[in-house]
Structure formats: C-alpha cells, structure tokens
Write a protein that holds these residues in place. Structure first.
Motif, PDB file in Angstrom:
ATOM      1  N   LEU A  59       0.769  -1.054  -0.178  1.00 36.79           N
ATOM      2  CA  LEU A  59      -0.136  -0.005  -0.189  1.00 36.79           C
ATOM      3  C   LEU A  59       0.941   0.998  -0.127  1.00 36.79           C
ATOM      4  CD1 LEU A  59      -2.740  -0.921   2.535  1.00 36.79           C
ATOM      5  CD2 LEU A  59      -3.037  -1.158   0.106  1.00 36.79           C
ATOM      6  N   LEU A  60       2.220   1.117   0.405  1.00 37.56           N
ATOM      7  CA  LEU A  60       3.002   2.134   0.631  1.00 37.56           C
ATOM      8  C   LEU A  60       4.256   2.065  -0.241  1.00 37.56           C
ATOM      9  CD1 LEU A  60       2.807   3.422   4.376  1.00 37.56           C
ATOM     10  CD2 LEU A  60       1.910   4.598   2.197  1.00 37.56           C
ATOM     11  N   ARG A  61       4.124   1.500  -1.688  1.00 43.39           N
ATOM     12  CA  ARG A  61       5.326   1.293  -2.545  1.00 43.39           C
ATOM     13  C   ARG A  61       4.752   2.314  -3.698  1.00 43.39           C
ATOM     14  NH1 ARG A  61       9.240  -1.922  -1.448  1.00 43.39           N
ATOM     15  NH2 ARG A  61       8.778  -3.352   0.519  1.00 43.39           N
ATOM     16  N   VAL A  62       5.804   2.474  -4.291  1.00 46.13           N
ATOM     17  CA  VAL A  62       5.525   3.422  -5.661  1.00 46.13           C
ATOM     18  C   VAL A  62       4.969   2.725  -6.781  1.00 46.13           C
ATOM     19  CG1 VAL A  62       6.819   4.967  -7.387  1.00 46.13           C
ATOM     20  CG2 VAL A  62       7.744   4.715  -4.895  1.00 46.13           C
ATOM     21  N   GLN A  63       3.704   3.138  -6.980  1.00 45.18           N
ATOM     22  CA  GLN A  63       3.050   2.579  -8.015  1.00 45.18           C
ATOM     23  C   GLN A  63       2.888   3.398  -9.244  1.00 45.18           C
ATOM     24  OE1 GLN A  63       2.013  -0.716  -7.891  1.00 45.18           O
ATOM     25  NE2 GLN A  63       2.601  -0.874  -5.747  1.00 45.18           N
ATOM     26  N   ASP A  64       3.268   4.782  -9.323  1.00 47.37           N
ATOM     27  CA  ASP A  64       2.908   5.769 -10.316  1.00 47.37           C
ATOM     28  C   ASP A  64       4.185   6.883 -10.093  1.00 47.37           C
ATOM     29  OD1 ASP A  64       1.813   6.763 -12.713  1.00 47.37           O
ATOM     30  OD2 ASP A  64       0.546   8.163 -11.445  1.00 47.37           O
ATOM     31  N   ILE A  65       4.614   7.043 -11.160  1.00 45.50           N
ATOM     32  CA  ILE A  65       5.838   8.280 -11.390  1.00 45.50           C
ATOM     33  C   ILE A  65       5.111   8.945 -12.229  1.00 45.50           C
ATOM     34  CG2 ILE A  65       8.026   9.161 -11.762  1.00 45.50           C
ATOM     35  CD1 ILE A  65       9.064   6.378 -11.185  1.00 45.50           C
ATOM     36  N   GLU A  66       4.578  10.368 -11.898  1.00 41.72           N
ATOM     37  CA  GLU A  66       4.360  11.505 -13.114  1.00 41.72           C
ATOM     38  C   GLU A  66       5.443  12.298 -13.273  1.00 41.72           C
ATOM     39  OE1 GLU A  66       1.251  13.826 -10.876  1.00 41.72           O
ATOM     40  OE2 GLU A  66       0.033  12.191 -10.550  1.00 41.72           O
ATOM     41  N   VAL A  67       5.523  12.408 -14.545  1.00 41.64           N
ATOM     42  CA  VAL A  67       6.476  13.447 -15.222  1.00 41.64           C
ATOM     43  C   VAL A  67       5.929  14.724 -15.626  1.00 41.64           C
ATOM     44  CG1 VAL A  67       8.520  13.398 -16.970  1.00 41.64           C
ATOM     45  CG2 VAL A  67       7.797  11.251 -15.784  1.00 41.64           C
ATOM     46  N   VAL A  68       6.475  15.809 -15.258  1.00 43.67           N
ATOM     47  CA  VAL A  68       6.128  17.147 -15.712  1.00 43.67           C
ATOM     48  C   VAL A  68       7.211  17.823 -16.284  1.00 43.67           C
ATOM     49  CG1 VAL A  68       4.895  19.106 -15.039  1.00 43.67           C
ATOM     50  CG2 VAL A  68       4.304  16.908 -13.851  1.00 43.67           C
ATOM     51  N   GLY A  69       6.862  18.471 -17.429  1.00 45.01           N
ATOM     52  CA  GLY A  69       8.066  19.520 -18.112  1.00 45.01           C
ATOM     53  C   GLY A  69       8.913  18.586 -19.015  1.00 45.01           C
ATOM     54  N   ALA A  70       8.763  17.374 -19.268  1.00 46.65           N
ATOM     55  CA  ALA A  70       9.510  16.459 -20.444  1.00 46.65           C
ATOM     56  C   ALA A  70       8.981  16.794 -21.531  1.00 46.65           C
ATOM     57  CB  ALA A  70       9.698  15.227 -19.857  1.00 46.65           C
ATOM     58  N   GLU A 113       8.874  14.722  -5.923  1.00 42.41           N
ATOM     59  CA  GLU A 113       7.945  15.107  -4.751  1.00 42.41           C
ATOM     60  C   GLU A 113       7.037  13.758  -4.498  1.00 42.41           C
ATOM     61  OE1 GLU A 113       5.532  17.857  -6.292  1.00 42.41           O
ATOM     62  OE2 GLU A 113       7.037  19.551  -6.536  1.00 42.41           O
ATOM     63  N   ARG A 114       7.090  13.384  -3.006  1.00 45.94           N
ATOM     64  CA  ARG A 114       6.069  12.136  -2.536  1.00 45.94           C
ATOM     65  C   ARG A 114       4.877  12.795  -2.757  1.00 45.94           C
ATOM     66  NH1 ARG A 114      10.525  11.563   0.988  1.00 45.94           N
ATOM     67  NH2 ARG A 114      11.298   9.556   1.024  1.00 45.94           N
ATOM     68  N   HIS A 115       3.737  12.107  -3.110  1.00 47.49           N
ATOM     69  CA  HIS A 115       2.492  12.205  -3.330  1.00 47.49           C
ATOM     70  C   HIS A 115       1.863  10.932  -2.720  1.00 47.49           C
ATOM     71  CE1 HIS A 115       1.704  16.080  -5.490  1.00 47.49           C
ATOM     72  NE2 HIS A 115       3.114  15.947  -5.606  1.00 47.49           N
ATOM     73  N   TRP A 116       1.643  10.936  -1.458  1.00 46.51           N
ATOM     74  CA  TRP A 116       1.132   9.754  -0.720  1.00 46.51           C
ATOM     75  C   TRP A 116      -0.300   9.167  -1.267  1.00 46.51           C
ATOM     76  CZ3 TRP A 116       4.509   7.579   2.609  1.00 46.51           C
ATOM     77  CH2 TRP A 116       5.488   8.175   2.963  1.00 46.51           C
ATOM     78  N   PRO A 117      -0.527   7.831  -1.376  1.00 43.71           N
ATOM     79  CA  PRO A 117       0.390   6.722  -0.933  1.00 43.71           C
ATOM     80  C   PRO A 117       1.171   6.227  -1.613  1.00 43.71           C
ATOM     81  CG  PRO A 117      -1.808   6.005  -1.148  1.00 43.71           C
ATOM     82  CD  PRO A 117      -2.005   7.385  -1.437  1.00 43.71           C
ATOM     83  N   GLN A 118       0.976   6.359  -3.173  1.00 40.69           N
ATOM     84  CA  GLN A 118       1.745   5.430  -3.918  1.00 40.69           C
ATOM     85  C   GLN A 118       2.406   6.354  -5.176  1.00 40.69           C
ATOM     86  OE1 GLN A 118      -1.359   2.806  -4.742  1.00 40.69           O
ATOM     87  NE2 GLN A 118      -0.501   1.189  -3.647  1.00 40.69           N
ATOM     88  N   THR A 119       2.411   7.465  -4.996  1.00 42.88           N
ATOM     89  CA  THR A 119       2.604   8.297  -6.197  1.00 42.88           C
ATOM     90  C   THR A 119       3.890   9.192  -5.943  1.00 42.88           C
ATOM     91  OG1 THR A 119       0.404   8.530  -7.069  1.00 42.88           O
ATOM     92  CG2 THR A 119       1.733   9.856  -7.997  1.00 42.88           C
ATOM     93  N   VAL A 120       5.011   9.203  -7.216  1.00 45.18           N
ATOM     94  CA  VAL A 120       6.004  10.330  -6.789  1.00 45.18           C
ATOM     95  C   VAL A 120       5.755  11.286  -8.408  1.00 45.18           C
ATOM     96  CG1 VAL A 120       8.477  10.426  -7.254  1.00 45.18           C
ATOM     97  CG2 VAL A 120       7.394   8.628  -5.988  1.00 45.18           C
ATOM     98  N   ARG A 121       6.003  12.536  -7.828  1.00 47.52           N
ATOM     99  CA  ARG A 121       6.035  13.342  -9.213  1.00 47.52           C
ATOM    100  C   ARG A 121       7.459  14.070  -9.387  1.00 47.52           C
ATOM    101  NH1 ARG A 121       4.123  19.109  -9.591  1.00 47.52           N
ATOM    102  NH2 ARG A 121       2.816  19.417 -11.342  1.00 47.52           N
ATOM    103  N   LEU A 122       7.760  14.060 -10.704  1.00 49.61           N
ATOM    104  CA  LEU A 122       9.016  14.487 -11.188  1.00 49.61           C
ATOM    105  C   LEU A 122       8.728  15.550 -11.942  1.00 49.61           C
ATOM    106  CD1 LEU A 122      12.031  14.100 -11.687  1.00 49.61           C
ATOM    107  CD2 LEU A 122      11.593  12.562 -13.410  1.00 49.61           C
TER     108      LEU A 122
END
Length: 263
Positions: A59-70, A113-122
């Motif tokens: 439940l607290l593992r990275v499932q999605d990585i959002e990429v902004v600005g590429a 940036e961490r976006h809980w619970p499973q997303t990281v934003r780049l």
C-alpha cells in the motif's frame, strides 16, 4: 490478663525469607509502575510492528511516477533513471534519483516529490538552446550555461561563437568555456545599447578569450567577462576620440583595463 485471642490479633506477620514487606501505599505505587512499563513496552512493540508492516506493505510502494515538463527529453529514459518503481515510499532516496535524471544533457534541473500513498511526481526543467559553438565545420548547440545539447535540440538560428582553438569533437553534456558564453550574452545585448552598433561575429580562443567584429568594420578583443561596463566605457571613449570611420580595419584590445591598445 489479656486473652490469647487479643494477643493473636496484635501479632505482626513474620516475613518469609526473600520477601520484602511493603505497606499498602508503596505496594500500590509498585503495581502502577509495573503496569506503566508493560503498557510502554506494548506501545513500542506496536509502533515497531506497525512501521515494519508499513515498510513491507504494498500500500506504500511507488506504483505511479508522474513526469512534468519533459518535452525534448524521453519520458522512458527519465523513468529508467529514477529507479523508484516498486520502492517503499518511506525510504526513497530522492536526491540520488534527481542527480541521475540531471545527468541527461537536456535536463537543467529535476525535483522529485512524494504524493502519498503511492505516487511520486517528477518536475523537470529542460535546457533551452541558445547559440551555436563552432569548431571548424562542426556546429554544436549550447545553452546559456555553455552545456552542449543533443543534436535533436531545436535551434533554427542563433549567435555563433567560433572556437579557433580546435579542441576534440564535443559530445552532448560537455561544457564549453562558460565565461566566454556569459560574455557573449553580455556584449550581444550591451554593445547595441551602449555604442549603437551591432556585433557581427564572435570568436573564442583560450589565449585571447572572446573577440568580436562589429558592423562598423573593426575588431574588438574583450577577453573575459570581468569589468564589462568599464571595458565598454573605454571602448566608447576611444571611438568618440578617433571616430568610427577611422577605426575600420583595425583592432581594439580591451583586455588590460586602463591600458587598451589600438592597432
């Protein structure tokens, strides 16, 4: 004569060997201390167990990585360099991942940036093509920091800095002389403002630094980016004294502060 029953009631209990006798108040305090220790131990155990559970929990593992600005940068390349997919959100080395992404020549900066619970934003800021750095017949696209960009970096037109030192071929991510790039930006902006003329060519060598030719037909060796305002003031004073037409075909050297030379 007191009765035997009264004597029995007054007789104090005999301590058993190894036992500590306490009054009721002390015994109550000891029991309370034991309960506190027990509850504290249980709380610590629950905390540790809960932390371990969260760490291993899907439940607290990275499932999605959002990429902004590429835009010019490949999203797949960026994602492969983050190496965060499936990692615990609680123990992400974001700084290391940012450095890996910033190793891409077209990336100026990366922020995770961490976006809980499973997303990281780049968030990516890409380098912008600014000019051409030319060595012989080869032209390389550079940004305003002097970083060589990939050949796919779009730049239809821009300033050209001719490097006459003839170094080896450049590759994306290489650095050209940063001071020359800073100075080129300054003279391209300031010369038209200060002297009402345009810069026609820019030339760099390690020995002289940056030199330029103007549309008035003469060459100026500026050197490095130190004291640009003073150098321009000296240039303007010399041109005012000699006349623009008389300077055509000659060389003005501004590298030596208050000792300019004119040849």
């Amino acid at each position: 004569m007191p009765s035997r029953g009264n004597a029995a009631r007054k007789e104090k209990p005999r301590p058993i060997e190894g036992e500590i006798l306490m009054d009721e108040k002390t015994a109550r305090r000891v029991r309370l201390t034991r309960w506190r220790r027990l509850l504290t131990g249980l709380a610590v155990g629950l905390l540790i167990g809960g932390s371990v559970g969260l760490y291993v929990s899907p439940l607290l593992r990275v499932q999605d990585i959002e990429v902004v600005g590429a835009a010019a940068v490949s999203r797949d390349e960026v994602l492969s360099l983050t190496r965060l997919e499936g990692k615990s959100m609680m123990r992400l080395d974001l700084a290391a991942a940012e450095r890996r992404v910033e190793s891409i020549p077209m990336v100026q900066s990366a922020r995770l940036e961490r976006h809980w619970p499973q997303t990281v934003r780049l968030v990516i800021i890409e380098r912008l093509p600014w000019a051409f750095w030319q060595i012989g017949p080869d032209r390389y696209v550079i940004d305003k920091e002097g970083i060589v960009l990939p050949g796919s970096a779009p730049l239809e037109s821009g300033p050209v800095i001719l490097d006459v030192s003839g170094p080896p071929r450049l590759a994306p991510g290489d650095h050209v002389d940063g001071d020359a790039v800073i100075l080129a930006q300054a003279v391209l902006q300031r010369v038209p403002q200060t002297l009402a003329m345009n810069v026609v060519t820019l030339e760099y060598s390690p020995q002289q630094g940056l030199a330029l030719t103007t549309d008035a037909g003469y060459r100026v060796v500026v050197g490095d980016s130190q004291n640009v305002d003073y150098k321009l003031a000296v240039w303007k004073a010399i041109e005012g004294r000699l006349g623009r037409e008389a300077m055509a075909g000659h060389v003005l050297d501004l590298r030596f502060g208050d000792r300019p030379s004119f040849q």
